[in-house]
Structures are given as C-alpha cells and as structure tokens.
Design a protein around this motif. Structure first.
Motif, PDB file in Angstrom:
ATOM      1  N   VAL A  83      -1.928   8.919   2.974  1.00  0.00           N
ATOM      2  CA  VAL A  83      -1.276  10.215   2.824  1.00  0.00           C
ATOM      3  C   VAL A  83      -1.129  10.870   4.182  1.00  0.00           C
ATOM      4  CG1 VAL A  83      -1.387  12.491   1.739  1.00  0.00           C
ATOM      5  CG2 VAL A  83      -2.268  10.493   0.518  1.00  0.00           C
ATOM      6  N   GLN A  84       0.017  11.501   4.361  1.00  0.00           N
ATOM      7  CA  GLN A  84       0.260  12.291   5.568  1.00  0.00           C
ATOM      8  C   GLN A  84       0.490  13.732   5.137  1.00  0.00           C
ATOM      9  OE1 GLN A  84       4.081  12.090   7.840  1.00  0.00           O
ATOM     10  NE2 GLN A  84       2.790  11.366   9.519  1.00  0.00           N
ATOM     11  N   LEU A  85      -0.278  14.646   5.695  1.00  0.00           N
ATOM     12  CA  LEU A  85      -0.145  16.059   5.375  1.00  0.00           C
ATOM     13  C   LEU A  85       0.819  16.718   6.353  1.00  0.00           C
ATOM     14  CD1 LEU A  85      -1.108  18.600   3.794  1.00  0.00           C
ATOM     15  CD2 LEU A  85      -2.880  18.856   5.563  1.00  0.00           C
ATOM     16  N   MET A  86       1.720  17.547   5.820  1.00  0.00           N
ATOM     17  CA  MET A  86       2.685  18.259   6.645  1.00  0.00           C
ATOM     18  C   MET A  86       2.767  19.699   6.147  1.00  0.00           C
ATOM     19  SD  MET A  86       6.600  17.105   7.476  1.00  0.00           S
ATOM     20  CE  MET A  86       7.474  17.842   8.867  1.00  0.00           C
ATOM     21  N   TYR A  87       2.924  20.641   7.072  1.00  0.00           N
ATOM     22  CA  TYR A  87       3.086  22.034   6.670  1.00  0.00           C
ATOM     23  C   TYR A  87       3.905  22.784   7.712  1.00  0.00           C
ATOM     24  CZ  TYR A  87      -0.532  23.247  10.120  1.00  0.00           C
ATOM     25  OH  TYR A  87      -1.245  23.401  11.280  1.00  0.00           O
ATOM     26  N   PHE A  88       4.508  23.882   7.261  1.00  0.00           N
ATOM     27  CA  PHE A  88       5.197  24.772   8.204  1.00  0.00           C
ATOM     28  C   PHE A  88       4.777  26.204   7.939  1.00  0.00           C
ATOM     29  CE2 PHE A  88       8.376  24.011   4.767  1.00  0.00           C
ATOM     30  CZ  PHE A  88       8.511  25.301   4.277  1.00  0.00           C
ATOM     31  N   ARG A  89       4.820  27.012   8.997  1.00  0.00           N
ATOM     32  CA  ARG A  89       4.430  28.415   8.903  1.00  0.00           C
ATOM     33  C   ARG A  89       4.801  29.096  10.224  1.00  0.00           C
ATOM     34  NH1 ARG A  89      -2.198  28.081   9.856  1.00  0.00           N
ATOM     35  NH2 ARG A  89      -2.074  27.208  11.960  1.00  0.00           N
ATOM     36  N   GLY A  90       4.630  30.416  10.290  1.00  0.00           N
ATOM     37  CA  GLY A  90       4.796  31.144  11.538  1.00  0.00           C
ATOM     38  C   GLY A  90       6.162  30.970  12.177  1.00  0.00           C
ATOM     39  N   PHE A  91       6.207  31.117  13.509  1.00  0.00           N
ATOM     40  CA  PHE A  91       7.450  30.997  14.259  1.00  0.00           C
ATOM     41  C   PHE A  91       7.636  29.552  14.708  1.00  0.00           C
ATOM     42  CE2 PHE A  91       9.740  31.064  18.366  1.00  0.00           C
ATOM     43  CZ  PHE A  91      10.959  31.518  17.890  1.00  0.00           C
ATOM     44  N   ASP A  92       8.481  28.818  14.010  1.00  0.00           N
ATOM     45  CA  ASP A  92       8.852  27.460  14.394  1.00  0.00           C
ATOM     46  C   ASP A  92       7.654  26.509  14.477  1.00  0.00           C
ATOM     47  OD1 ASP A  92      10.805  25.563  15.063  1.00  0.00           O
ATOM     48  OD2 ASP A  92      10.376  25.788  17.202  1.00  0.00           O
ATOM     49  N   SER A  97       6.574   5.790  -0.044  1.00  0.00           N
ATOM     50  CA  SER A  97       6.661   5.720  -1.499  1.00  0.00           C
ATOM     51  C   SER A  97       7.222   6.991  -2.112  1.00  0.00           C
ATOM     52  CB  SER A  97       5.280   5.441  -2.095  1.00  0.00           C
ATOM     53  OG  SER A  97       4.706   4.290  -1.513  1.00  0.00           O
ATOM     54  N   ALA A  98       6.845   8.149  -1.567  1.00  0.00           N
ATOM     55  CA  ALA A  98       7.303   9.410  -2.140  1.00  0.00           C
ATOM     56  C   ALA A  98       7.010  10.560  -1.198  1.00  0.00           C
ATOM     57  CB  ALA A  98       6.624   9.668  -3.492  1.00  0.00           C
ATOM     58  N   LEU A  99       7.769  11.643  -1.396  1.00  0.00           N
ATOM     59  CA  LEU A  99       7.536  12.907  -0.711  1.00  0.00           C
ATOM     60  C   LEU A  99       7.214  13.951  -1.769  1.00  0.00           C
ATOM     61  CD1 LEU A  99       7.780  15.071   1.614  1.00  0.00           C
ATOM     62  CD2 LEU A  99      10.235  15.142   1.072  1.00  0.00           C
ATOM     63  N   VAL A 100       6.120  14.686  -1.577  1.00  0.00           N
ATOM     64  CA  VAL A 100       5.793  15.817  -2.439  1.00  0.00           C
ATOM     65  C   VAL A 100       5.930  17.080  -1.608  1.00  0.00           C
ATOM     66  CG1 VAL A 100       3.933  17.029  -3.648  1.00  0.00           C
ATOM     67  CG2 VAL A 100       4.249  14.579  -3.995  1.00  0.00           C
ATOM     68  N   ARG A 134       0.863  -1.181   0.000  1.00  0.00           N
ATOM     69  CA  ARG A 134       0.000   0.000   0.000  1.00  0.00           C
ATOM     70  C   ARG A 134       0.899   1.230   0.000  1.00  0.00           C
ATOM     71  NH1 ARG A 134      -5.293   1.122   1.073  1.00  0.00           N
ATOM     72  NH2 ARG A 134      -5.745   3.224   1.841  1.00  0.00           N
ATOM     73  N   GLY A 135       0.662   2.129  -0.941  1.00  0.00           N
ATOM     74  CA  GLY A 135       1.516   3.293  -1.045  1.00  0.00           C
ATOM     75  C   GLY A 135       1.369   4.239   0.138  1.00  0.00           C
ATOM     76  N   ARG A 136       2.450   4.936   0.445  1.00  0.00           N
ATOM     77  CA  ARG A 136       2.431   5.950   1.504  1.00  0.00           C
ATOM     78  C   ARG A 136       3.105   7.207   0.956  1.00  0.00           C
ATOM     79  NH1 ARG A 136       3.503   4.978   7.413  1.00  0.00           N
ATOM     80  NH2 ARG A 136       5.697   5.071   6.813  1.00  0.00           N
ATOM     81  N   LEU A 137       2.361   8.305   0.942  1.00  0.00           N
ATOM     82  CA  LEU A 137       2.829   9.563   0.377  1.00  0.00           C
ATOM     83  C   LEU A 137       2.794  10.656   1.433  1.00  0.00           C
ATOM     84  CD1 LEU A 137       3.489  11.383  -2.156  1.00  0.00           C
ATOM     85  CD2 LEU A 137       1.015  11.708  -2.347  1.00  0.00           C
ATOM     86  N   ILE A 138       3.921  11.341   1.621  1.00  0.00           N
ATOM     87  CA  ILE A 138       3.961  12.510   2.499  1.00  0.00           C
ATOM     88  C   ILE A 138       3.795  13.742   1.622  1.00  0.00           C
ATOM     89  CG2 ILE A 138       5.348  13.890   4.090  1.00  0.00           C
ATOM     90  CD1 ILE A 138       6.783  11.335   4.925  1.00  0.00           C
ATOM     91  N   VAL A 171      -3.586   9.177   6.695  1.00  0.00           N
ATOM     92  CA  VAL A 171      -5.012   9.191   6.376  1.00  0.00           C
ATOM     93  C   VAL A 171      -5.239   8.480   5.043  1.00  0.00           C
ATOM     94  CG1 VAL A 171      -7.000  10.665   5.899  1.00  0.00           C
ATOM     95  CG2 VAL A 171      -5.297  11.378   7.588  1.00  0.00           C
ATOM     96  N   SER A 172      -6.276   7.663   4.975  1.00  0.00           N
ATOM     97  CA  SER A 172      -6.618   6.984   3.725  1.00  0.00           C
ATOM     98  C   SER A 172      -7.843   7.596   3.067  1.00  0.00           C
ATOM     99  CB  SER A 172      -6.871   5.495   3.967  1.00  0.00           C
ATOM    100  OG  SER A 172      -7.898   5.310   4.926  1.00  0.00           O
ATOM    101  N   ASP A 173      -8.560   8.460   3.799  1.00  0.00           N
ATOM    102  CA  ASP A 173      -9.778   9.103   3.286  1.00  0.00           C
ATOM    103  C   ASP A 173      -9.406  10.417   2.606  1.00  0.00           C
ATOM    104  OD1 ASP A 173     -12.269  10.149   2.778  1.00  0.00           O
ATOM    105  OD2 ASP A 173     -12.670  10.703   4.863  1.00  0.00           O
ATOM    106  N   ALA A 174      -9.501  10.450   1.281  1.00  0.00           N
ATOM    107  CA  ALA A 174      -9.129  11.647   0.530  1.00  0.00           C
ATOM    108  C   ALA A 174      -9.986  12.844   0.913  1.00  0.00           C
ATOM    109  CB  ALA A 174      -9.250  11.382  -0.972  1.00  0.00           C
TER     110      ALA A 174
END
Length: 250
Positions: free
Chosen positions: A89-98, A145-148, A50-54, A106-109
């Motif tokens: 899929v795992q969602l990641m983000y950065f913003r603000g101060f640290d 599987s991959a990082l976007v 099963r694929g895993r995408l960050i 998550v498997s639910d789009a």
C-alpha cells in the motif's frame, strides 16, 4: 515522503453548490451500497502476483470534523488486509498550499496505520488531479491493482479530471471513490472518475461508518487477491466486513 507534481494550471472550477440549510443531508442508502457491491463483484480478479493499492486522502480543513473517525476506519481496513497478506500500500494525501505527498510502498499494515495518524488537516484546495496523475505514473512503472480515494469536495476543472481518469482507465486501474457528505460537484466528479476508470463510487457520512468500514476492507482484500481472496476471508468469518464479503461471493 516526497512531493508529487507541480500545480495544475486549469481554468477556475465552478463554485460548490450550497446545500439547502433547511434540508437534512442525505445518507448512504441500501441501494447505493448494493450498487457498489455489485460493481466490485463483477470486476475481474487481480492478475498481479502481489497486489498494489494506492490509498489517497483529502486532508483539507473541511474534513476536520470527521477526520478521527475516518482514520480509524482506514486503519481497520489495513489491519484486515494484514490477515491475508499479499498487498503493498502507498499512502497519499493533499492539504494546505500545494502540499501533495506520497509515501513509499509499504507492506506492514501497522506501520501504515501509524503513518496515517501522523497526518493532520490543513486548509487548502483539492488536488485530486495530482492523485490521478500520480496513480497513472505508478501504473506505467508497475501494475497497480486499485486506487482508493476518500474526500468530500472537488474544486478543480472536471474536464481535466476526466481526461486524466480516462488515461488511468486505459491502464486498467479502477478508482474507488468514497465521498463524505453530499456536495453535488464532488458527487458528479467522483462518479465520472469511477466510471472512466472502471471503478466504483459510494457516498458515506458519520452515520454510515459500519458500511464504509466493510466497503474499504472489501476493496483492499480485492486488491490483494481478487475475488478468490474475498471468498476465502468470508469463509473464515474474519473481520467486521464478513456480511459484505458473503455478498461478494460468486
């Protein structure tokens, strides 16, 4: 969501180069899109069951002008993947101060799309190395599987980024680096990260929304099922990335 990693202590990054105000920003060319497609086409099929995408996003204030457009395209990417399944899929983000956060896998789009739309831009510096280090840790625990990554700037030490990208490459996690705009520092760093991980780099702007949509969907489908999944989706005629998927056929 949980915060990942403490701030990196690296030497000051070089200042971003200011584009010539008299020169119009460059757009993604057909050659660049073709080169990206060729790289994805040559990559081996995903071996995981099963694929895993960050999926990581720069949510700093510089991206505010095109944030809604980017969120829509990224949401459509996950909707396309939902048609074939087989992708977490795992969602990641950065913003603000640290502030750098990663969701659960998550498997639910639809749930992931709702999660993305809850993120708003805030001022701050880039934290790309944290993204790479997080992807490395996840891959060490279980195959990724991959990082976007989608962003427009780079304000970190490029040697430190390259070192971590090399470690990610040794774990066979390709990084697909999408650059909004044309800042030279970001282009140099994104290309190097893609090269060291065995991934690919592509630049886009608001005028290249259709190309970005197709490319994002192609990467997600690849992560879910490798080149065979791309071929199957192309034959079905599903999704706005159909023409691109036909190019990915072997």
């Amino acid at each position: 969501m949980s915060t990942k990693d403490s701030p990196d202590k690296t030497r000051p990054a070089p200042a971003e180069q200011t584009p010539d105000p008299g020169k119009a920003p460059a757009k993604s060319s057909a050659d660049e899109i073709d080169a990206f497609v060729a790289q994805v086409r040559s990559m081996p099929a995903n071996s995981a069951q099963r694929g895993r995408l960050i999926f990581a996003m720069d949510a700093t204030m510089s991206r505010q002008p095109t944030w809604d457009m980017a969120l829509q395209l990224q949401g459509e990417m996950f909707e396309a993947v939902a048609q074939i399944g087989g992708l977490d899929v795992q969602l990641m983000y950065f913003r603000g101060f640290d502030e750098c956060r990663a969701s659960k896998w998550v498997s639910d789009a639809h749930g992931l799309t709702r999660l993305m739309t809850s993120v708003a831009c805030r001022g701050g510096f880039t934290q790309i190395r944290k993204v790479l280090k997080h992807a490395r840790s996840e891959a060490e625990a279980n195959e990724v599987s991959a990082l976007v990554f989608v962003g427009d700037s780079m304000e970190e030490d490029i040697d430190a980024l390259a070192n971590t990208a090399g470690e990610l490459g040794m774990l066979k996690v390709p990084a697909f680096m999408f650059q909004e705009g044309d800042k030279p520092n970001a282009a140099t760093a994104f290309r190097e990260i893609a090269r060291l991980t065995g991934g690919a780099y592509c630049r886009f702007d608001a005028g290249a929304a259709d190309s970005l949509r197709a490319l994002l969907q192609a990467v997600a489908v690849y992560a879910a099922g490798g080149r065979r999944a791309l071929e199957d989706l192309s034959r079905s005629g599903a999704g706005p990335g159909r023409l691109l998927l036909e190019q990915l056929k072997s």
